[in-house]
Design a protein around this motif. Structure first.
Motif: not given
Ligand SMILES: NC(=O)c1ccc[n+]([C@@H]2O[C@H](COP(=O)([O-])OP(=O)(O)OC[C@H]3O[C@@H](n4cnc5c(N)ncnc54)[C@H](O)[C@@H]3O)[C@@H](O)[C@H]2O)c1
Length: 423
Positions: A218, A261, A273, A275, A280-281, A285, A297, A304-305
């Protein structure tokens, strides 16, 4: 034996010998920093300057600290991540080199921030950050100290974004040099360093075979590019997710499958991830992932998760291996989170190889010298690394690698700078 004194807070001073071996091992791959250290020892450009550094406390960082010390700096070091400290290295710095060191691997949030406070009690004139924590605490809670600071450096993308926002809002109280923006930093450290060490962290944590897996990256920035190419090199089927059309197009042209995703979760075996973004997750997801999916990550923060939501929708969580947490969902699917969602290359492995940190930290050392020399003329904004420092680091690195390059002839210089010359 945990050791907490005014001048240090490290896990076990008895590890100092082991830590020194690690520092020496890293030094073998850090020839650029060694050349700078030699010059610094003679010229003493940081004589008496108080430096507070908030960096991952690794053997490479130790070599940077020793370079600053050789330059005459008076240093306090704390961790920039609770899981990235090497306790042996921390012990060696505290016991063998008399550097104030506040870092314990696995420290809780309160200890983490108490260590940042301890480094700031040193009353720094120069700050060195990896994620802007020193700058942030100084601006929020220790404003009386701001006038004492002549400048700072920032190591990573996430920190630079925060600092630019502060400068844009007119609240940044002292100049910062964005070391991350040097070509000799992000093109090598973020790409090659994080690319390799993230894979290393995943393998050490899980011992899974990467070949044949669907590996979802990601973010296709500097880190994502490096990671995707290394995963491909291991034989994975690499999928990239992005939000930036240009980066997404680049990933597609580089030969990766690009999708949302939402689509990627159906196939993915391993998700990473990178980013610098948040969630992001997320729930939708997790709900679509296959049983046994591995989540990691390597972006700066563990946001990010969305672990909070994952925890909420799980019926149980257990430690499957030292760096692996198994989350069981209501439908019995299991998802495996590595290193508590923190930078997996540091939580599960040893961070970047010394050879790339050599360049990042050469920039750090030269930028600290630059700040000390130019303190009077620098304004309260975020500066790029001066171009001559960037090319000097590249030149020294090539020299250390025994690589020679061509130089422009007079005729070529004229040709390249003139509009009158024809074809
Ligand atoms: N693990 C390490 O040792 C290490 C080293 C260097 C940088 N970092 C961190 O890694 C992160 C990335 O760094 P970089 O230099 O590659 O940054 P970058 O800005 O070059 O790349 C980030 C990419 O992520 C994309 N992105 C943002 N939100 C997204 C989303 N929701 N889904 C998909 N893609 C998204 C952006 O469009 C961008 O292309 C940062 O947090 C940085 O601090 C970690």
């Amino acid at each position: 034996m945990k050791v907490s004194t005014k001048t240090s807070d490290v896990a076990d001073l008895n590890l100092a010998g082991q830590g020194q071996d690690l520092i020496d091992w890293a030094a073998r791959e850090m020839p650029v920093l060694a050349l700078i250290r030699e010059r610094f020892a003679k010229e003493q450009p940081l004589k008496g300057v108080k430096v507070a550094a908030c960096l991952h406390v690794t053997s490479e960082t130790a070599n940077l600290m020793l370079t600053l010390k050789a330059a005459g700096a008076d240093i306090a070091l704390c961790a920039s991540n609770p899981l990235s400290t090497n306790d042996a290295v921390a012990a060696a710095l505290a016991a063998g080199h008399n550097i104030k060191t506040y870092a314990i691997r696995g420290e809780d949030n309160d200890t983490y921030y108490s260590h940042i406070e301890a480094a700031l009690d040193h009353r720094p004139e120069v700050t060195m950050d990896d994620g802007a924590d020193l700058v942030s605490v100084l601006h929020k809670a220790r404003r009386d100290q701001l006038a004492e600071v002549i400048g700072g450096t920032e190591e990573t993308t996430t920190g630079v974004i925060r600092l630019r926002a502060m400068a844009d809002h007119g609240v940044l109280a002292y100049p910062i040099v964005a070391v991350n923006e040097a070509n000799t930093k992000h093109m090598f450290d973020n790409r090659y360093g994080t690319g390799q060490s993230t894979i290393d962290g995943i393998i050490r944590s899980t011992n899974v075979l990467i070949a044949g897996k669907t590996f979802v990256v990601a973010g296709y920035g500097w880190v994502g590019r490096g990671l995707a190419s290394r995963a491909k090199g291991h034989g994975a089927d690499v999928v990239v997710t992005e939000v930036d059309p240009l980066k997404a197009l680049e990933a597609a042209m580089d030969g990766f499958r690009v999708m949302t995703m939402g689509e990627a979760v159906k196939d993915g075996d391993i998700f990473v991830t990178v980013t610098g973004d948040v969630n992001v997750l997320d729930r939708m997801h997790f709900e679509g992932m296959k049983d046994g999916a591995i989540l990691a990550n390597s972006g700066h923060f563990n946001s990010e998760i969305n672990l909070k939501v994952l925890d909420q929708i799980s019926t149980g969580v257990r430690q499957a291996r030292p760096s692996v947490q198994e989350y069981t969902l209501a439908d019995k699917r299991r998802l495996y989170v590595l290193g508590e969602g923190r930078l997996i290359n540091l939580a599960g492995a040893e961070g970047h190889p010394a050879a790339v940190m050599d360049m990042s930290f050469a920039n750090q050392a030269l930028c600290a010298e630059y700040i000390a020399k130019n303190a009077k003329t620098l304004e309260r904004k975020v500066y790029d690394v001066p171009a001559d420092i960037d090319s000097e680091v590249a030149r020294l690195k090539l020299h250390a690698m025994d690589i020679e390059i061509d130089t422009l002839t007079e005729e070529q210089k004229r040709y390249l700078t003139s509009w009158e010359e024809g074809t």
